[in-house]
Structures are given as C-alpha cells and as structure tokens.
Design a protein around this motif. Structure first.
Motif, short mmCIF file in Angstrom:
data_model
loop_
_atom_site.label_atom_id
_atom_site.label_comp_id
_atom_site.label_asym_id
_atom_site.label_seq_id
_atom_site.Cartn_x
_atom_site.Cartn_y
_atom_site.Cartn_z
N GLU A 182 0.83 -1.21 0.00
CA GLU A 182 0.00 0.00 0.00
C GLU A 182 0.86 1.26 0.00
O GLU A 182 0.33 2.37 -0.06
CB GLU A 182 -0.93 0.02 1.21
N GLY A 183 2.17 1.08 0.10
CA GLY A 183 3.05 2.23 0.06
C GLY A 183 3.43 2.79 1.41
O GLY A 183 4.11 3.81 1.49
N THR A 209 3.85 7.40 -2.00
CA THR A 209 3.28 8.36 -2.95
C THR A 209 3.42 9.80 -2.46
O THR A 209 3.21 10.74 -3.25
CB THR A 209 1.80 8.04 -3.20
N TRP A 221 5.79 6.56 -12.02
CA TRP A 221 4.69 6.03 -11.21
C TRP A 221 3.95 4.90 -11.91
O TRP A 221 3.32 4.07 -11.25
CB TRP A 221 3.74 7.16 -10.82
N ASP A 222 4.07 4.82 -13.26
CA ASP A 222 3.55 3.64 -13.96
C ASP A 222 4.35 2.41 -13.57
O ASP A 222 3.78 1.32 -13.35
CB ASP A 222 3.61 3.86 -15.48
N TYR A 224 5.92 2.01 -10.78
CA TYR A 224 5.60 1.70 -9.39
C TYR A 224 4.30 0.89 -9.30
O TYR A 224 4.22 -0.11 -8.56
CB TYR A 224 5.47 3.00 -8.59
N ARG A 225 3.28 1.31 -10.04
CA ARG A 225 2.00 0.58 -10.00
C ARG A 225 2.15 -0.82 -10.55
O ARG A 225 1.53 -1.77 -10.04
CB ARG A 225 0.95 1.37 -10.79
N GLU A 226 2.96 -0.99 -11.59
CA GLU A 226 3.19 -2.35 -12.12
C GLU A 226 3.89 -3.22 -11.10
O GLU A 226 3.61 -4.42 -10.99
CB GLU A 226 4.02 -2.25 -13.40
N VAL A 228 3.89 -2.98 -7.59
CA VAL A 228 3.06 -3.36 -6.43
C VAL A 228 1.93 -4.29 -6.84
O VAL A 228 1.38 -5.02 -6.00
CB VAL A 228 2.51 -2.11 -5.73
N SER A 229 1.58 -4.30 -8.14
CA SER A 229 0.54 -5.22 -8.60
C SER A 229 1.12 -6.57 -8.98
O SER A 229 0.36 -7.48 -9.35
CB SER A 229 -0.20 -4.62 -9.80
N GLN A 268 7.91 -4.17 -0.72
CA GLN A 268 8.78 -3.54 -1.73
C GLN A 268 10.02 -3.01 -1.03
O GLN A 268 9.94 -2.42 0.05
CB GLN A 268 8.04 -2.42 -2.47
#
Length: 721
Positions: A182-183, A209, A221-222, A224-226, A228-229, A268
C-alpha cells in the motif's frame, strides 16, 4: 582573473618557499569544503607535490597539461569531491599560480604564462571530473554488489533470521527502505535517514506516494504501480526527492518486489544512491561546455543543438528563421584599443542582443569573435525574423561607452528562413554566412535575405578560388592569341596573349571568371609570370618561323598586383633573356584605372622597363578619368582606345560625336609620340573609318577571335555583327 604581475613584483624568496605559500593558500581555500580526515596542515603537505606538478607544467617545453590533469584526479583521491572544492581550486590556480610559480623562466612572456595557466585550469577540471567518474564507477560497482547482497539477504532474513537481515540492513552504505504494497514505509536504515536530513519521524510512517516530485519522469509512477501489482519484479530510475528542509535529493533508485514463500507479492524494497553531488557537478560542467565564457551567451555547441532540433521539427507549420550577425569594423577597435576593451564591447553587444530575443522560440548565441546568431522558430518566422533583425540593428544603433569613449557599433546580418526538414545545419549556416557577407559588401549596417542563386554563385566562386593554386600546378591554364593588325597595310603586327582556364567541371573559363579571384588571393603574381613566360616563348617561336616577315610584337596584360610586386622588373628581364626575345618585341598592357593617381614609386618599374625598350600600353583608355595632361608623365608608348568610343562607328553613317572624340585622341596621342591601338573592331566599315582617322593598329572579331597560336596569321576579315 588575477592582475598581471611583472617579474619585479614577485617575492624574492626561494622557489620552495613560494611553492609552500601557494600550497598554504590552496589548502586554506578548499579545507572548509572537504570531507577528508586530514588536518589542514596535513592537507597542505598533500597539496605541495601537486603544486610542484602545476609549476613544472606551467614552464614545461613543450607544454604538457597532463600533470595538471593528474592533480585534479588527486583531489578526488583525497576526498575533496565537493564541487566547491573544484571551484576554489580553479580560483587559486587562476589567481596565484603565475604569481608564485611564474618565475624561473625568463624567456616565457607573461601572456604565455597566463594562457598556459588557463589551459592548466581546464586540465585540472578535466582530471577532477575523470577522477570523480572513476570513483563513482567504483562506488556504483560496490553499490551494485551491495544491492544484490541486500536483496538476497533481505529475502532470506524475512524467511530465516532477523539478525542476519538487520546486519545487512543497518550496515549498508546506501539508503535502504522497506514498504508494504500500500506504500506505507515500514523500515529505513540510518543511511537513508541521513540522506533525508536525519529526522526519523519525517520518513517512517509516510506513504511512498507522498514523495512525488515535479521533475519525476512520466513513467516513474507507472513502473511503481506495475511493481506493487506483481506485474514486474523491479525497476531502476533516476528520481528526485524533497528533503525536510526543502532542498532536493537526487538518487539512483532501485525498487524490488519481495514475495513470500508462496511467491505472492508482500513487500517492496527500495535502494537509494545519493547522486546529488555528482549531478550538480555535471550540470556545472554542462553549463560551462555550452556557454560562452566571456558573454555568458549560449556558445556554438548549444546553438548547433538548438538549430538541429529546429531543423528536424515535424509538423505542417514548423519553420525557422536565422540571423547571422557580424560586427562591422570590430577589428579596428581591437587593434586601436586592445583586446580587453574589445571584450568589454562584446559583452555590451551580447547584453543588447539578449534583450532582443525574449519571445518564446527565440535565442541568441555567440559563435566566436564578433560573430553572433539569433534563432527564432514557429509558424510565422517569415515576419518574425525580419522583425528580429530590425530590433538587433536598432539595439546596436545607440553608442556604446568603453573606457570613457563612445563607439557606434554597426552590424551586417544575413537572414535564412524557411520550413524545417529541407536543409541541413551546415547548409543553413553556409547560406547565412554568404548572405551576411553580401550585406557587408553592400555597405554594412543592414540585413539581406538569403538568395539561392547568389548562394550558388558564391559557392562557385569559392570553389574556383580553392582550385586556383592546384590548377596552375596541374597545367589547366592555356593562352589564346588575338591578332593585332596594322591598319595601314592590313598586316599582322602582333598579338595579345589572353589566358584561359580549362576547368575540369566548368569547362573553359574566360579571364573575367577567375582573374579577380586570382588578384584577391595573390595568385595573380605567379599566374601572370607564367603567362609572360608562355607568351614570350611563343613570340620567339613566331620570330624564328616567320623571320622574313619582320618581328611580331606580343602584348601581355599586367594586373595592379603585379605592378606593386617588387620582382616585376627582374622577372621580366629574366624571361626575356631566357627566351632570347628582344625587349622591343614585348608590350606590357596596364589599365588606365591602375595608374590613376600613381606616384613615382609605382611608375619607377615601368620607367625601367620602358628604358630597356619594352613598350608600355595604356589599356582601356577612356574608361577612367582620362586625364590627358597626365599622359606626359607616364612611361607609355601606346594608347589602347576602349571599345566604347568606337561602337558608334559600327553603324552607317558613324556617330559624328564619336568621330570627333577619336580624332582628337589620336591627334593628341600622335603629338605625344604615342601609337594608338583600337579594341573591339567588329566590322569592315568600322576598320576603314579608324584607318582614316589615323589609328595605327586594331584588334577585334572582324579580324579574328582569340585562338590557338598557329592561327595568328589566319585573318577572317568578316563583319561580326
């Protein structure tokens, strides 16, 4: 820059004392900004051999800045890596190296010492940058190894033992942080805390974030989202962060995904390398490499980058406009007031030019010397570039005060404008340069628009100028001969030698195409000597072959440059003696314009040749001021009447005014014991009229066009009009 110090102002102490003083000043300057564990005194001892290297390089013969480059690298080895340490080092070298180490070589002028000092500064900076790069590579390698170890050990520690994880986590030389998917930041090591300012509560408990920065690249940030998913296992980027005090921390950031025993994403792991210091140094070096040191304007390198970008722009409305400016008469200011005053004038000019290019898409740069360029881009550059050139000339119109004196600066501008994507950078700059010189030749203080036809002519002239010396060596020149006919009996009296150039690409070129270029480059002297040798040799051959018909005179043209050449008389005598031709068989033609206002020094070689028996002809008579009274003091024996006086005789009846003028000139010439030759005779009626007026000899297409030497007696005797 340090003030100039003469030899008498140098401290008389010994060389080693001055070296130690220089090292003391150096150590005091950089010690406050170093991260070394040495004391200042120890640092001074460390710098002493480096100072000795700089002094030796300053006086080396030949000059070799390598020792200075090694001195810059030695600063990095001593942990003096702060950019300020380099700046202060360059300042000390600039201000004190020549002062304390400039003696010991009396044969070395002060200006050379300062020039060498400047080059040593560049070498120190280059060595510093090279040392920093090598150190960085070593650190990166260590970091990469630490990264692999940290990642491997962290995963094992999560599944095996907290103690081993903690040992790696806390002992790493790079910043390490752990966050959930979740960061939320869960753990950070001490290195990372120090990187962010040392306050733990400003780091722990925050979300990843929250550290967004305006200079983040769009894809950060793209990625980063890839991660954590679970779509990617890691990514590496350069990312800035805001510190607690608002300053920016630049990092090489590596983020890896940690999975549980079943392979599901769980945490992460972030590894951060602080690159702020290296980035600041690179930015400074980049600025110095792309900006003019004197004016602060973008230099040639940066301008070419912008121009290439403008020329490669895509889109229907992409256009560019370029103003190429050269100051008129700047060399005279440099020569009269010195380069220091010239530099101050250039700085003022640069400031004024900068104020003219403030709109979006506009820039001004200095290419070097007194040459500047202004660039504008956009869809409406056809109008904008003219406005920009007008503003530049207007900005230069106001006088500039330098050293208490006012100077009015003028400039010549060449403008090139057009759509992007059609021309290369070199083509645009060449066209702008040609156009600028066209504006300068038109009087200066103006701008001209590029003209493809004028560019082509200038390029052709340049190609011919470049090819001239080799053409003479390769034997590409040849001579054609036009008969000189005696109007009394129609016999061939002699011939005029007319040089031609058989160019490999352009074919046969007349003298009007290359003689002005030869005069401009100085090649006219050796070319004229060759023409004289060939023509005299041919005249001697004619004499031997036609001994029964009397001697034939050979006429050879002399350019103004040949008249001023000190070897004219000696060369002419040498050519005549080698060939065996009598001086009376040679006639040297000099244009009337070349002798207007001639003093005795210029007339002296002509008098010497005339006294030897060489005829001197005044060519194109009537095209200059035609000062008839001046004929008495000129050592001429022949007047060659310009064709403009006789063109009216081609019609029937002949122009009575022309008849009176020619009759008066012939009468005057004969009263002064001068023969009269007429050029441009093209009809039989014209020849007959000139004979009746008393002209002695004539030449023109009525008799024969210039041709090969074996056709000298083959007269056509046909109207050419």
């Amino acid at each position: 820059m340090a003030p100039e110090v003469t030899g008498s102002a140098v401290d008389p102490d010994g060389l080693e004392d001055r070296l130690r003083r220089f090292a003391t000043i150096w150590s005091r300057a950089i010690f406050p900004v170093t991260a070394t564990s040495m004391t200042r005194v120890e640092l001074e001892k460390h710098l002493l051999p480096l100072a000795r290297r700089l002094r030796e390089s300053l006086h080396a013969r030949p000059f070799d800045p390598q020792a200075a480059q090694r001195a810059g690298a030695a600063l990095v080895e001593a942990h003096c890596t702060d950019p300020e340490a380099l700046s202060r080092t360059l300042g000390v070298v600039d201000a004190y190296l020549v002062l304390y180490c400039g003696v010991g070589a009396p044969e070395q002028p002060a200006e050379e010492s300062r020039a060498r000092c400047a080059r040593l500064q560049h070498a120190v900076a280059a060595g510093f940058a090279q040392g920093l790069r090598e150190r960085t590579l070593a650190e990166q390698e260590a970091i990469a190894r630490s990264s692999l170890v940290a990642r491997s050990d962290a995963v094992q520690a999560l599944h095996a033992t907290e103690a081993r994880f903690r040992a790696v986590f806390e002992g790493a030389a790079i910043g390490i942080g752990i966050a959930d998917l979740e960061g939320n930041v869960l753990e950070v090591n001490e290195t990372l805390l120090r990187m962010f300012g040392g306050l733990e509560h400003h780091v722990r408990g925050r979300k990843v974030t929250d550290w967004a920065h305006p200079e983040d690249r769009p894809h950060v940030w793209d990625l980063y989202r890839e991660l954590v998913s679970g779509e990617r296992d890691d990514y590496r980027v350069e990312k800035p962060f805001f510190r607690n005090d608002g300053t920016v921390l630049w990092t090489n950031l590596t983020v890896s995904l940690l999975r549980d025993a079943d392979g599901r994403p769980e945490y992460q792991l972030a590894l951060m390398e602080d690159t702020t210091e290296r980035r600041l140094l690179n930015l400074r070096l980049r600025y110095e490499a792309t900006h003019d040191a004197l004016t602060g304007l973008p230099n040639r390198t940066l301008f070419f980058e912008r121009l290439e970008k403008a020329l490669s722009a895509t889109g229907d409305g992409a256009r560019f406009g370029l103003c190429y400016l050269d100051l008129d008469g700047f060399k005279a200011i440099n020569d009269s007031l010195g380069h220091a005053a010239g530099d101050r004038l250039l700085v003022e000019v640069a400031d004024r030019l900068q104020s003219c290019a403030t709109a979006p898409g506009e820039m001004v740069a200095r290419l070097g010397g007194d040459e500047f360029v202004a660039l504008t881009t956009g869809p409406d550059t056809q109008r904008e570039v003219d406005d920009l050139a007008t503003r530049i000339l207007g900005a230069l119109a106001s006088p500039i005060r330098v050293d208490g004196r006012e100077f009015t600066v003028r400039g010549s501008i060449g403008i090139v404008e057009g759509p992007a994507g059609e021309r290369t950078t070199a083509e645009v700059l060449r066209s702008a340069d040609i156009t600028m010189y066209r504006a300068k030749s038109a009087g200066g203080n103006r701008f001209e628009l590029a003209d493809p036809e004028a560019d082509a002519r200038a390029i052709t002239r340049h190609g011919l100028t470049t090819a001239l010396p080799a053409a003479l060596d390769r034997g590409e020149f040849f001579i054609e001969y036009q008969p000189l006919v005696h109007l009394g009996d129609g016999s061939v009296h002699g011939a005029e030698a007319l040089v031609r150039w058989c160019h490999p690409q352009h074919g046969v070129l007349g003298p009007d195409r290359f003689i002005p270029l030869a005069e401009h480059t100085g090649l006219i002297v050796p070319l004229g000597r060759w023409v004289l040798q060939e023509a005299v040799r041919q005249a001697r051959y004619w004499q031997k072959r036609h001994s029964d018909g009397g001697p034939l005179r050979i006429n050879v043209n002399l350019s103004p440059a040949q008249l001023h050449h000190p070897g004219l008389v000696a060369d002419t005598v040498d050519v005549l003696q080698r060939s065996g031709l009598e001086p009376g068989a040679l006639c040297l033609e000099v244009t009337e314009s070349a002798l207007i206002g001639a003093d005795e020094d210029l007339l002296k070689p002509l008098r010497q040749l005339a006294e030897m028996g060489v005829d001197i002809a005044l060519d194109d008579f009537g095209t200059g001021y035609s000062n008839l009274a001046n004929l008495r003091r000129l050592p001429v024996s022949v007047l060659k009447l310009d064709r403009s006086f006789t063109q009216g005789m081609q019609r029937h009846p002949a122009d009575p005014v022309d008849l009176k003028i020619v009759e008066g000139i012939v009468s005057l010439a004969h009263s002064l014991q001068l023969a009269v030759t007429v050029e441009g005779v093209e009809t039989g009626a014209q020849a007959e009229q000139l004979r009746e007026l008393g002209c002695d000899t004539a030449q023109g297409w009525y008799y024969a066009r210039p041709g090969a030497p074996d056709r000298i007696h083959a007269l056509v005797l046909a109207d050419a009009v």
